[in-house]
Design a protein around this motif. Structure first.
Motif, PDB file in Angstrom:
ATOM      1  N   LEU A 118      38.517  38.849  43.540  1.00  0.00           N
ATOM      2  CA  LEU A 118      39.722  39.122  44.329  1.00  0.00           C
ATOM      3  C   LEU A 118      40.258  40.521  44.047  1.00  0.00           C
ATOM      4  CD1 LEU A 118      41.608  35.703  44.141  1.00  0.00           C
ATOM      5  CD2 LEU A 118      39.973  36.511  45.860  1.00  0.00           C
ATOM      6  N   ASP A 119      40.202  40.962  42.765  1.00  0.00           N
ATOM      7  CA  ASP A 119      40.593  42.343  42.451  1.00  0.00           C
ATOM      8  C   ASP A 119      39.808  43.315  43.329  1.00  0.00           C
ATOM      9  OD1 ASP A 119      42.123  41.324  40.350  1.00  0.00           O
ATOM     10  OD2 ASP A 119      40.590  41.727  38.829  1.00  0.00           O
ATOM     11  N   HIS A 120      38.515  43.070  43.419  1.00  0.00           N
ATOM     12  CA  HIS A 120      37.624  43.922  44.198  1.00  0.00           C
ATOM     13  C   HIS A 120      37.980  43.865  45.683  1.00  0.00           C
ATOM     14  CE1 HIS A 120      33.127  44.949  45.205  1.00  0.00           C
ATOM     15  NE2 HIS A 120      33.929  45.943  45.473  1.00  0.00           N
ATOM     16  N   ALA A 121      38.155  42.656  46.196  1.00  0.00           N
ATOM     17  CA  ALA A 121      38.430  42.486  47.625  1.00  0.00           C
ATOM     18  C   ALA A 121      39.804  43.019  48.013  1.00  0.00           C
ATOM     19  CB  ALA A 121      38.315  41.010  47.999  1.00  0.00           C
ATOM     20  N   PHE A 122      40.811  42.800  47.145  1.00  0.00           N
ATOM     21  CA  PHE A 122      42.181  43.205  47.465  1.00  0.00           C
ATOM     22  C   PHE A 122      42.425  44.683  47.154  1.00  0.00           C
ATOM     23  CE2 PHE A 122      44.215  38.749  46.607  1.00  0.00           C
ATOM     24  CZ  PHE A 122      43.386  38.195  47.563  1.00  0.00           C
ATOM     25  N   GLY A 123      41.530  45.311  46.352  1.00  0.00           N
ATOM     26  CA  GLY A 123      41.803  46.657  45.888  1.00  0.00           C
ATOM     27  C   GLY A 123      42.940  46.688  44.892  1.00  0.00           C
ATOM     28  N   THR A 124      43.062  45.634  44.092  1.00  0.00           N
ATOM     29  CA  THR A 124      44.151  45.506  43.127  1.00  0.00           C
ATOM     30  C   THR A 124      43.723  46.046  41.766  1.00  0.00           C
ATOM     31  OG1 THR A 124      44.979  43.528  44.233  1.00  0.00           O
ATOM     32  CG2 THR A 124      45.671  43.868  41.952  1.00  0.00           C
ATOM     33  N   GLU A 125      44.547  46.878  41.167  1.00  0.00           N
ATOM     34  CA  GLU A 125      44.270  47.362  39.826  1.00  0.00           C
ATOM     35  C   GLU A 125      44.803  46.364  38.796  1.00  0.00           C
ATOM     36  OE1 GLU A 125      45.465  51.342  39.069  1.00  0.00           O
ATOM     37  OE2 GLU A 125      44.564  52.138  40.898  1.00  0.00           O
ATOM     38  N   LYS A 184      50.080  42.711  41.669  1.00  0.00           N
ATOM     39  CA  LYS A 184      51.061  43.492  42.411  1.00  0.00           C
ATOM     40  C   LYS A 184      51.234  42.887  43.811  1.00  0.00           C
ATOM     41  CE  LYS A 184      50.107  47.775  39.936  1.00  0.00           C
ATOM     42  NZ  LYS A 184      49.709  49.199  40.038  1.00  0.00           N
ATOM     43  N   ASP A 185      52.133  43.478  44.565  1.00  0.00           N
ATOM     44  CA  ASP A 185      52.441  42.925  45.890  1.00  0.00           C
ATOM     45  C   ASP A 185      51.431  43.364  46.937  1.00  0.00           C
ATOM     46  OD1 ASP A 185      54.661  41.610  44.920  1.00  0.00           O
ATOM     47  OD2 ASP A 185      55.943  43.367  45.189  1.00  0.00           O
ATOM     48  N   ASN A 186      50.166  43.254  46.606  1.00  0.00           N
ATOM     49  CA  ASN A 186      49.131  43.546  47.597  1.00  0.00           C
ATOM     50  C   ASN A 186      48.962  42.331  48.493  1.00  0.00           C
ATOM     51  OD1 ASN A 186      48.852  45.724  45.920  1.00  0.00           O
ATOM     52  ND2 ASN A 186      46.621  45.718  45.931  1.00  0.00           N
ATOM     53  N   PRO A 187      49.091  42.481  49.806  1.00  0.00           N
ATOM     54  CA  PRO A 187      48.888  41.318  50.674  1.00  0.00           C
ATOM     55  C   PRO A 187      47.414  40.934  50.722  1.00  0.00           C
ATOM     56  CG  PRO A 187      49.136  43.304  51.979  1.00  0.00           C
ATOM     57  CD  PRO A 187      49.414  43.698  50.551  1.00  0.00           C
ATOM     58  N   VAL A 188      47.163  39.684  51.062  1.00  0.00           N
ATOM     59  CA  VAL A 188      45.781  39.252  51.270  1.00  0.00           C
ATOM     60  C   VAL A 188      45.231  40.002  52.469  1.00  0.00           C
ATOM     61  CG1 VAL A 188      44.282  37.312  51.847  1.00  0.00           C
ATOM     62  CG2 VAL A 188      46.225  36.970  50.315  1.00  0.00           C
ATOM     63  N   PRO A 189      44.131  40.711  52.316  1.00  0.00           N
ATOM     64  CA  PRO A 189      43.610  41.492  53.441  1.00  0.00           C
ATOM     65  C   PRO A 189      43.142  40.597  54.583  1.00  0.00           C
ATOM     66  CG  PRO A 189      42.036  41.444  51.647  1.00  0.00           C
ATOM     67  CD  PRO A 189      43.283  40.814  51.117  1.00  0.00           C
ATOM     68  N   SER A 239      40.443  41.102  56.368  1.00  0.00           N
ATOM     69  CA  SER A 239      39.019  40.910  56.130  1.00  0.00           C
ATOM     70  C   SER A 239      38.601  41.781  54.955  1.00  0.00           C
ATOM     71  CB  SER A 239      38.184  41.249  57.367  1.00  0.00           C
ATOM     72  OG  SER A 239      38.326  42.615  57.708  1.00  0.00           O
ATOM     73  N   ALA A 240      37.743  41.244  54.104  1.00  0.00           N
ATOM     74  CA  ALA A 240      37.295  41.980  52.915  1.00  0.00           C
ATOM     75  C   ALA A 240      36.173  41.194  52.253  1.00  0.00           C
ATOM     76  CB  ALA A 240      38.453  42.185  51.937  1.00  0.00           C
ATOM     77  N   ARG A 241      35.456  41.878  51.376  1.00  0.00           N
ATOM     78  CA  ARG A 241      34.442  41.247  50.542  1.00  0.00           C
ATOM     79  C   ARG A 241      34.694  41.650  49.098  1.00  0.00           C
ATOM     80  NH1 ARG A 241      29.528  39.491  53.130  1.00  0.00           N
ATOM     81  NH2 ARG A 241      29.598  39.841  55.404  1.00  0.00           N
ATOM     82  N   GLY A 242      34.382  40.750  48.187  1.00  0.00           N
ATOM     83  CA  GLY A 242      34.573  41.051  46.777  1.00  0.00           C
ATOM     84  C   GLY A 242      33.490  40.433  45.923  1.00  0.00           C
ATOM     85  N   LEU A 243      33.234  41.068  44.788  1.00  0.00           N
ATOM     86  CA  LEU A 243      32.247  40.585  43.815  1.00  0.00           C
ATOM     87  C   LEU A 243      32.872  40.639  42.436  1.00  0.00           C
ATOM     88  CD1 LEU A 243      29.450  39.951  42.549  1.00  0.00           C
ATOM     89  CD2 LEU A 243      28.882  42.376  42.822  1.00  0.00           C
ATOM     90  N   GLY A 244      32.773  39.534  41.712  1.00  0.00           N
ATOM     91  CA  GLY A 244      33.220  39.489  40.323  1.00  0.00           C
ATOM     92  C   GLY A 244      32.096  38.981  39.448  1.00  0.00           C
TER      93      GLY A 244
END
Length: 528
Positions: free
Chosen positions: A76-83, A422-427, A429-434
């Motif tokens: 989710l960090d990857h998909a949301f662009g969250t630090e 942080k207050d990053n909204p759910v995108p 559309s996105a892809r993420g890998l953890g």
């Protein structure tokens, strides 16, 4: 004449495991590893709010639950662009390191060590240590009642079983102590995770709340107790057994698989350049990721996640016509329980087309643990004993590294930072890998988001790698390959088969059934 041994079920992993081996002239000639229960979590996650994923995936397993939550949060960090905040990173590291420590020593003492001990030797203990004398009396009393469970292993002792009364009695006492230490570890991890098992504190962006300074000092004291047990009990026991009575098994390479090894980076020690680096290996990790192909001493290659695929030719799943393998990010989970030639609910992951062993031995070889390389210099080969050895070595590694992480977290608690997403909204559309290495090996989660919901979610877990069935080329999975050549001089006492499988840490079931192919009689054995 070849004889087939069926071990079903092997439990305490993600799903039930069945192992079949064909024995000829006293050795295993062929083997099959079958997952006999559908997991189904990927289906369950479809159309959910992505933020639910860490809580749901932490329930995939009751042992490595928190590592699933971390891998899911990384995706989710990857998909949301969250630090991820520094404190959140430290809390994730500490949670997983603490899990490593107790998971490894519980595997050794409770799940594996009894396969290498003649427990009846306890009755011959002649020492004067009050605790050991008391233990001897208790076990002797149980033996007189014909009820020595859980200490009595299913198998008859063989030439490699330790029979020295002093050694056996001491190791059994450490078995008891390890359970006490596991309870303390759970209490310790509650401070970080909120609850154990299945933590509720790990989310995208870090964790939900910071423990107080007082809680962190309590955490540090419990951590020191765990580290003391590792350094002064667990590691010395493994070294003494692995370089002593079990060295012949190590030099014989019992349980060696294909010679291919894979591990993911874990325990990032600084802030990554961007959120994707946690999954893709760009940060400074305590344990680095990599792949070794074609031999234990070959150099490790840098990871390329795009080279991971899953085949289903011998699994109860369907891919589109003409498709043999899929990248997990494009994976499909469609069941076909009537499929011809299928024998497992486990898919067959491959890296660059190769079956890969994952777990402590893979991490030890990729990272060239000095203690492991010294053991190899003594003639040991990469197999069952080396896996046990690597677990103890890395328990010390992560235990000692964790002290600095705790002290830094105490400093951050004093500063009182806000920790969490942080207050990053759910995108839309996105892809993420953890990706993270669980105690049992390489674990990765792939998420695809569409219209703010989970469109597809795929997990390739350690047991998927190690317990995989054959692929479309007929290449065996690591469990299957590791059993080829395994000595089974007596089909009524297949102790080496279980030694090999247990060394991967899948944990075993309550019963084994052996079917004699000539008489069709089923032989039932108790397993502890």
């Amino acid at each position: 004449m070849a004889q087939r041994i069926v071990i079903d079920p092997i439990t305490r992993i993600e799903g039930h495991l069945k192992i079949e081996v064909e024995v000829e002239n006293g050795v295993v000639k062929d083997a099959w590893s079958a997952g006999t229960m559908a997991r189904g979590w990927e289906v369950l996650l479809r159309d959910r709010d992505p933020r639910d994923a860490p809580y749901i995936t932490s329930r995939v397993c009751g042992v490595c639950e928190g590592v699933h939550a971390v891998a899911s949060a990384q995706a989710l960090d990857h998909a949301f662009g969250t630090e991820v905040t520094e404190a959140g990173r430290l809390m994730r590291d500490l949670f997983c390191a603490g899990l490593y420590i107790h998971d490894h020593f519980i595997h050794f003492y409770v799940l594996s060590a009894l396969d290498y001990l003649d427990i009846t030797a306890v009755a011959r203990y002649k020492g004067s240590d009050p605790a050991l004398v008391s233990l001897k009396d208790r076990i002797t009393s149980l033996a007189q009642k014909n009820d020595t469970s859980p200490f009595t292993p299913r198998y008859e002792p063989d030439e490699f079983c330790v029979t020295d009364p002093e050694v056996v009695t001491t190791l059994v006492s450490h078995y008891v102590k390890s359970i006490e230490m596991k309870a303390k570890s759970q209490k310790m991890l509650n401070i970080i995770a909120g609850i154990q098992p299945h933590p509720n504190a790990i989310i995208a962006g870090g964790c939900t709340a910071m423990p107080s300074r007082e809680e962190l000092y309590q955490f540090r004291q419990l951590w020191l107790e765990q580290l003391d047990f590792v350094n002064n009990v667990y590691l010395p026991d493994v070294i003494a057994i692995g370089t002593g009575p079990l060295l012949p098994l190590a030099t014989a390479g019992l349980g060696r698989a294909h010679g291919n090894y894979l591990c993911y980076p874990m325990f990032p020690q600084d802030a990554p350049a961007n959120s994707a680096d946690y999954a893709l290996g760009g940060s400074n990790h305590l344990v680095r990721g990599g792949a070794i192909i074609g031999g234990e001493l070959n150099p490790a290659e840098a990871l390329d996640f795009s080279q991971i695929t899953e085949a289903v030719s011998h699994s109860w799943y369907d891919y589109p016509i003409g498709v043999d393998r899929l990248y997990p990010g494009e994976g499909i989970t469609e069941y076909d329980v009537h499929k011809d030639n299928a024998y497992s609910f486990v898919k067959a992951p491959r890296y660059n087309g190769q079956p890969m062993e994952v777990g402590p031995l893979a991490r030890g070889l990729v990272n060239r643990y000095p203690e492991l390389m010294d053991l190899i210099d003594k003639g040991a080969k990469a197999g069952a004993i080396a896996r046990h050895f690597c677990r103890a070595v890395e328990s010390k590694l992560v235990g000692e590294a964790g002290l600095a992480w705790i002290d830094r977290l105490i400093e951050l608690a004093t500063a009182g930072p806000v920790i969490g997403m942080k207050d990053n909204p759910v995108p839309r559309s996105a892809r993420g890998l953890g990706a993270w290495d669980a105690p049992r090996g390489a674990l990765a989660h792939w998420v695809e988001i569409q219209d703010h919901r989970i469109k597809n979610y795929q997990m390739v877990v350690p047991s998927t790698w190690n317990a995989s069935p054959r692929d479309e080329k007929g290449t065996r999975g690591p469990y299957e390959e590791s059993l080829i050549g395994c000595p089974v001089p007596d089909v009524n006492n297949p102790i080496n088969v279980v030694r090999v499988i247990r060394s991967f840490d899948p944990c075993l079931a309550c019963a084994i059934h052996l079917i004699d192919p000539e008489t069709n009689n089923t032989k039932v054995f108790k397993v502890t």
